[in-house]
Scaffold this active site. Structure first.
Site, PDB file in Angstrom:
ATOM      1  N   CYS A 136      41.084  68.676 -93.713  1.00 14.03           N
ATOM      2  CA  CYS A 136      40.965  68.386 -95.219  1.00 14.03           C
ATOM      3  C   CYS A 136      42.306  67.697 -95.845  1.00 14.03           C
ATOM      4  O   CYS A 136      42.692  66.651 -95.499  1.00 14.03           O
ATOM      5  CB  CYS A 136      40.244  69.471 -95.894  1.00 14.03           C
ATOM      6  SG  CYS A 136      39.368  69.058 -97.315  1.00 14.03           S
ATOM      7  N   HIS A 160      36.699  71.899 -92.773  1.00 15.78           N
ATOM      8  CA  HIS A 160      37.526  73.201 -92.389  1.00 15.78           C
ATOM      9  C   HIS A 160      36.871  73.935 -91.335  1.00 15.78           C
ATOM     10  O   HIS A 160      36.218  74.862 -91.464  1.00 15.78           O
ATOM     11  CB  HIS A 160      37.387  74.056 -93.760  1.00 15.78           C
ATOM     12  CG  HIS A 160      38.090  73.639 -94.853  1.00 15.78           C
ATOM     13  ND1 HIS A 160      39.261  74.132 -95.247  1.00 15.78           N
ATOM     14  CD2 HIS A 160      37.796  72.396 -95.839  1.00 15.78           C
ATOM     15  CE1 HIS A 160      39.840  73.335 -96.279  1.00 15.78           C
ATOM     16  NE2 HIS A 160      38.760  72.391 -96.632  1.00 15.78           N
ATOM     17  N   GLU A 210      38.405  76.371 -89.900  1.00 17.20           N
ATOM     18  CA  GLU A 210      38.758  77.938 -89.862  1.00 17.20           C
ATOM     19  C   GLU A 210      37.895  78.662 -90.840  1.00 17.20           C
ATOM     20  O   GLU A 210      38.043  79.924 -90.932  1.00 17.20           O
ATOM     21  CB  GLU A 210      40.196  77.630 -90.540  1.00 17.20           C
ATOM     22  CG  GLU A 210      40.346  77.616 -92.041  1.00 17.20           C
ATOM     23  CD  GLU A 210      40.249  76.095 -92.554  1.00 17.20           C
ATOM     24  OE1 GLU A 210      39.935  75.484 -91.659  1.00 17.20           O
ATOM     25  OE2 GLU A 210      40.382  75.906 -93.568  1.00 17.20           O
TER      26      GLU A 210
END
Ligand code: GLN
Length: 196
Positions: free
Chosen positions: A82, A177, A179
């Site tokens: 991002c 994202h 994560e």
């Protein structure tokens, strides 16, 4: 390299703590990096999401960004997510000069490209990693869009027919994202790159 790789996570601003938790779950050692000195102890580096204007400011102030560019050019695996892919880009579309990207991927990005109303969503992303196709959940949060890409940078992830992940050698950028999703495919892929 022997043993588990140490993933350095840039901790100037943004969601570095989420990366740290996710990489720990995926079996890597992690280390927060906020100055050029911290880079030496890392086998690979993650540039997290956040605000690319603030990240630009903080990382040029202390010399971190030039050190990251040098390490990437010397072959260190680097993954930007991002705001992190914004830092890796060659150019930004219609942006004032307050963001100075590192020009490590041959891509032009438009920031906040999915509008202000629907600025966060989750949708499946198709990946091609090491010649294998996979589908993973993609969390898009005020995400940028890749509006131009040139070789040798290549597409490795798609949302429909839009490119959302790009790679040039040891440098990988994602507009979403990984994560924040339970799926660890991308993190494990990056750990494998760091283990070579
Ligand atoms: N919109 C942010 C920027 O331009 C990126 C958002 C994010 O990292 N989730 O820096």
């Amino acid at each position: 390299m022997t043993g588990r790789p140490t993933i350095g996570i840039i901790a100037l601003q943004g969601d570095f703590a989420a990366h740290r938790r996710a990489f720990s779950r995926a079996g890597a050692e992690t280390r927060l990096v906020s100055s050029p000195d911290g880079l030496a102890a890392a086998d690979a580096l993650v540039i997290p999401g956040g605000e690319s204007t603030t990240m630009t400011l903080l990382g040029y102030e202390n010399g971190l960004w030039p050190a990251v560019r040098e390490a990437a050019r010397a072959g260190m695996p680097v993954m930007g997510t991002c705001a992190g892919i914004i830092m890796l880009a060659r150019a930004l579309h219609q942006e004032p000069a307050k963001i100075t990207p590192l020009k490590l991927l041959d891509i032009t990005l438009a920031r906040n490209a999915y509008g202000s109303q629907v600025d966060s969503f989750e949708q499946s992303v198709r990946l091609r990693l090491n010649g294998e196709e996979r589908t993973v959940p993609g969390m898009f949060i005020r995400a940028p869009a890749i509006i131009r890409m040139e070789p040798p940078t290549e597409a490795v992830g798609w949302l429909g027919d839009e490119i959302v992940a790009a790679r040039k050698g040891n440098v990988l950028g994602l507009t979403f994202h990984p994560e924040l999703a339970p799926d660890l495919t991308i993190l494990r892929h990056f750990i494998a790159l760091a283990s070579r």
